[in-house]
Design an enzyme around this catalytic site. Structure first.
Site, PDB file in Angstrom:
ATOM      1  CB  SER A   1      -0.959  -0.025   1.200  1.00  0.00           C
ATOM      2  OG  SER A   1      -1.865   1.059   1.148  1.00  0.00           O
TER       3      SER A   1
ATOM      4  CG  HIS B   1      -4.625  -0.569  -0.646  1.00  0.00           C
ATOM      5  ND1 HIS B   1      -4.180  -0.559   0.664  1.00  0.00           N
ATOM      6  CD2 HIS B   1      -5.256  -1.755  -0.805  1.00  0.00           C
ATOM      7  CE1 HIS B   1      -4.541  -1.686   1.257  1.00  0.00           C
ATOM      8  NE2 HIS B   1      -5.188  -2.426   0.378  1.00  0.00           N
TER       9      HIS B   1
ATOM     10  CG  ASP C   1      -6.018  -5.218   2.953  1.00  0.00           C
ATOM     11  OD1 ASP C   1      -6.641  -6.259   3.229  1.00  0.00           O
ATOM     12  OD2 ASP C   1      -6.024  -4.680   1.825  1.00  0.00           O
TER      13      ASP C   1
END
Length: 353
Positions: free
Chosen positions: A173, A200, A296
């Site tokens: 990310s 992301h 995540d």
């Protein structure tokens, strides 16, 4: 107190960014610039902790201004980009030139107060992450550039029909669009595994991201599309706004499926992808979790390890943000912990076990 300098030719955007940033009591906007020349002058004078940089500005564009700030080692630069294909291409150019990361411009595609809060939180979180790294970003970037291998042209395209026996499921990310170049370009084209990556990012950014990554890699890099048959030696990148899932058809082929259920904070979600890969490949799954905020993928790393797969987490030494890999380590989901410049080596070893 984190000192931020805003650069944008739009008075409305400067005002909006100032309001967002100063909603955090630990952030102070020390100045604003309306063009590239102005931001370089003010960055030298104010010595901020972070600069937010628009790309398209008069007199001197954001790309040129970025290079001055990076070369003079003033502070990290966070690009603030329009969520368009053109904006994406320029943003990835900025990342290659040393920008810390990027965020989409507030407004435009934001359709509700909850969306606006999410955008504001992302901007503030990335400003905080950039500020924490002010004194060590330059050192890491020098090291990364020094260790980066020359781009090797693809030796051969993947051979259709080869059976996929192993899978590498990677999640990344904050800081990922730049730091992923320390990993995937080093993967050889004959690797006997299919690779999956969730980063992301906004939907319109994925094609540009995939294009630039493919140009830098020995393996083929493509955007994951519904119905594609998975082949070894190919990296499938999750599309912004769609979860990446795998299924097996009646012939035993592994097929990509996409969904957009709003059941996770991030779409695509690292966890959704990893759980789907694990369901298909079981103990032949290799999980890799790198820099990023939040958690995540952390639970999925635990699940992969418990199923007999191999898990690799980026160490705090190199992580732009240690949230995701750090959480996986705390939960016992990381068998191997190494800095990002050693992750490709560990992936190759894991596939060859």
């Amino acid at each position: 107190m984190i000192k931020v300098l805003i650069a944008d030719d739009s008075a409305l955007m400067r005002k909006m960014l100032k309001q967002i940033l100063e909603s955090d009591p630990e952030i102070q906007v020390v100045g604003a610039a309306r063009d590239g020349e102005d931001v370089v002058i003010k960055a030298r004078e104010y010595r901020p902790d972070v600069v937010t940089m628009d790309v398209n500005m008069p007199k001197q564009d954001g790309i040129t201004a970025l290079q001055y700030i990076v070369n003079e080692e003033i502070c990290p630069v966070l690009m603030v980009s329009s969520l368009t294909q053109e904006g994406a291409m320029t943003t990835f150019e900025a990342l290659e030139l040393g920008a810390f990361d990027f965020v989409g411009k507030p407004g435009g595609t934001v359709s509700s107060s909850s969306d606006m809060k999410k955008v504001a939180a992302e901007i503030i979180n990335k400003i905080r992450a950039a500020a924490q790294l002010k004194n060590r970003v330059v050192k890491r970037e020098r090291l990364a550039r020094g260790q980066r291998q020359p781009v090797v042209k693809k030796k051969a395209p993947p051979r259709p029909g080869r059976e996929v026996t192993k899978a590498v499921a990677m999640g990344i990310s904050t800081g990922g669009p730049k730091m992923i170049y320390e990993v995937v370009p080093l993967i050889p084209p004959d690797i006997n595994a299919a690779l999956f990556l969730v980063q992301h990012m906004p939907p319109n950014f994925t094609p540009a991201y995939v294009k630039r990554l493919n140009e830098a890699c020995q393996i083929e890099v493509i955007e994951a599309r519904a119905g594609i048959k998975v082949e070894p030696g190919v990296l499938y990148v999750g599309s912004g706004g769609r979860h990446l899932n795998l299924v097996k058809n009646t012939a035993g082929d592994v097929i990509i499926r996409l969904s957009s259920k709003p059941d996770h904070l991030f779409i695509p979600s690292v966890s959704v992808m990893m759980e789907s890969v694990l369901k298909v490949f079981s103990n032949r799954t290799i999980g890799v979790l790198m820099t990023g905020m939040g958690n995540d993928g952390a639970d999925s790393m635990v699940n992969i390890r418990q199923a007999g797969g191999i898990t690799i987490a980026e160490s705090e030494e190199s992580a732009i943000v240690f949230g995701m890999p750090g959480d996986a380590i705390k939960r016992g989901g990381a068998e191997i912990v190494v800095p990002i410049w050693n992750i490709a080596r560990e992936i190759i070893r894991a596939v060859n076990r």
